[in-house]
Design an enzyme around this catalytic site. Structure first.
Site, PDB file in Angstrom:
ATOM      1  N   ARG A  40       0.833  -1.187   0.000  1.00  0.00           N
ATOM      2  CA  ARG A  40       0.000   0.000   0.000  1.00  0.00           C
ATOM      3  C   ARG A  40       0.870   1.241   0.000  1.00  0.00           C
ATOM      4  NH1 ARG A  40      -5.785  -1.038   0.784  1.00  0.00           N
ATOM      5  NH2 ARG A  40      -5.888  -3.230   1.214  1.00  0.00           N
ATOM      6  N   GLN A  42      -7.193   6.205   4.336  1.00  0.00           N
ATOM      7  CA  GLN A  42      -6.134   6.037   5.331  1.00  0.00           C
ATOM      8  C   GLN A  42      -4.984   5.192   4.792  1.00  0.00           C
ATOM      9  OE1 GLN A  42      -8.594   4.466   8.667  1.00  0.00           O
ATOM     10  NE2 GLN A  42      -7.793   6.234   9.793  1.00  0.00           N
ATOM     11  N   ASP A  43      -5.296   4.216   3.985  1.00  0.00           N
ATOM     12  CA  ASP A  43      -4.285   3.266   3.495  1.00  0.00           C
ATOM     13  C   ASP A  43      -4.576   2.961   2.027  1.00  0.00           C
ATOM     14  OD1 ASP A  43      -2.254   1.430   3.355  1.00  0.00           O
ATOM     15  OD2 ASP A  43      -3.317  -0.140   4.450  1.00  0.00           O
ATOM     16  N   PRO A  44      -4.210   3.849   1.117  1.00  0.00           N
ATOM     17  CA  PRO A  44      -4.610   3.730  -0.293  1.00  0.00           C
ATOM     18  C   PRO A  44      -4.166   2.428  -0.961  1.00  0.00           C
ATOM     19  CG  PRO A  44      -3.759   5.913   0.147  1.00  0.00           C
ATOM     20  CD  PRO A  44      -3.449   5.085   1.361  1.00  0.00           C
TER      21      PRO A  44
END
Length: 454
Positions: free
Chosen positions: A50, A167-169
């Protein structure tokens, strides 16, 4: 240049002639155009890899409207039904701000709270609020007595997934396989779009040909669907119309997709549930000059991925040669013969039997694109409850058409026009059935309509 003349109340397809500037589209009053413009894109992703959240992604706000509701019972699907419970049981540390919301007020307050806490970029939050309101209006438009419950249940899951990716692409690879666990993104997308579809005014043309396709796939053959492109929800619309009769096609179709649907924070969760070949659209190749060469290299990687898939056989690939979504301005509805010929050659050179079918899709009304092509991500979404349609015609074989021509270029042009004409014909039948209110009576000798879910 191709110009399709259509009667009043009909849609234009693949037209490249200029029309009056008064042709702006209003979902409630006008009828959608036919031809798609293939969106394309390419990013690299790994299930375990990520990228850190960045404001650049936050600025790419452009959602897809989709929900989570059980069609038969009219009951909203719980988050755990798509795998949220499985994620929790795995001990994944994640916020439940949206999943735990029990009222509309709490859900919208959760968006503001996450912004204040610095965990959600303001422009993504703005897109989430707009998506909620437009989705809610569309579900209420359906007349479902449980619209409140459906909206809250579906949007709580959708906002949770958007927030999680902010938040966490997630990063997409050239060839992305649908993520089905621990969270089932495919069913999430299916159930999200379901309440937007008026199944009583939806139709499938030539359903028997889809059975033929599945037989060919089981034999190891490849199938290519040359189609128009209506909305960001095309994959869900296709799968919803076929899920009860042709689950192999519904779940396994690979869509050639654009970079916007794999970078937009509001679109990404829905894209994660589809099989995608990601390419950069020629329309946006030069938007950022310093990235042009990188985009070309990425497209080359995707082309190689497609060739490898076709060599393995049993693949079904959907592609819109126009390179983008159908729009009322004919200048944005070009039909690119090179795209058709490239797919034909890739299919023929794979070493595996291949079949190319013309496919027409009508779902413009549930999620029409902006009137013009936009460089910036963050388009305003219009969402409606409406009937949709899908039709396929018998495969068109190049060698049968080429036999009438001595010049190869003329044969290629004739092949392109044969596919184009078939799509136009099918689209006009769907238009008569859905917008003309003729229903099944709109069937013709070449397009037999049915409602296989009944």
């Amino acid at each position: 240049m191709v110009l399709l003349s259509v009667p009043l109340q009909s849609h234009t397809l693949f037209s490249v002639s200029r029309v009056s500037s008064s042709s702006s589209f209003s979902p409630s009053s006008s009828r959608p155009p036919l031809l798609p413009k293939l969106s394309s894109s390419i990013f690299s992703r790994s299930a375990a890899r990520r990228l850190p959240c960045a404001v650049t992604f936050a600025s790419k706000v452009r959602g897809m409207a989709e929900l989570v509701e059980d069609k038969e019972a009219g009951v909203a699907v719980c988050a755990s039904g798509s795998g949220v419970g499985a994620e929790d049981s795995m001990g994944l540390n994640r916020s439940r701000t949206f999943l735990d919301a029990r009222t509309e007020g709490a859900l919208l307050a959760g968006i503001r709270e996450e912004v204040e806490a610095g965990r959600l970029p303001p422009n993504v939050a703005s897109g989430m609020e707009e998506l909620y309101q437009n989705y809610r209006n569309a579900v209420f438009q359906s007349g479902n007595p449980r619209a409140d419950e459906i909206t809250l249940s579906n949007m709580s899951v959708a906002l949770d997934r958007i927030f999680l990716d902010a938040q966490d692409p997630f990063v997409f690879s050239p060839y992305h396989k649908a993520q089905r666990e621990p969270f089932d993104y495919y069913m999430f997308g299916q159930n999200y779009i379901r309440p937007l579809v008026d199944f009583s005014n939806s139709y499938v043309g030539n359903i028997s040909l889809f059975y033929d396709m599945e037989e060919k796939l089981q034999q190891g053959h490849n199938v290519v669907l040359i189609s128009n492109h209506q909305t960001e929800a095309d994959p869900a619309a296709i799968a919803l119309l076929l899920e009860s009769t042709n689950p192999t096609i519904a779940e396994n179709t690979i869509y050639v997709a654009g970079d916007r649907v794999v970078t937009d924070p509001l679109c990404k969760p829905f894209s994660m549930g589809r099989n995608l070949l990601c390419v950069y659209s020629k329309k946006h190749m030069g938007d950022v000059p310093e990235l042009t060469e990188m985009k070309r290299r990425a497209n080359t990687r995707s082309l190689k991925e497609m060739a490898l898939l076709l060599r393995g056989g049993s693949q079904i690939i959907w592609i819109a040669p126009s390179g983008g979504r159908d729009r009322p301005d004919p200048l944005t509805k070009e039909w690119h013969p090179a795209s058709v010929d490239n797919m034909r050659r890739l299919t023929e050179h794979s070493g595996v039997p291949g079949h190319i079918y013309p496919l027409a899709l009508m779902c413009y009304d549930i999620m029409p694109p902006p009137p013009q092509v936009e460089k910036d991500i963050g388009e305003k979404r219009v969402i409606s409850f409406h009937g949709v349609g899908l039709s396929v015609a018998p495969e068109i074989k190049f060698h049968e058409i080429a036999g009438s021509y001595e010049n190869l270029d003329e044969a290629k042009e004739a092949y392109k026009h044969a596919i184009f004409s078939s799509i136009v014909e099918q689209y006009n039948v769907l238009n008569s059935a859905i917008h003309g209110k003729q229903g099944l009576r709109a069937s013709t000798p070449t397009v037999s309509l049915s409602q296989p879910w009944n």
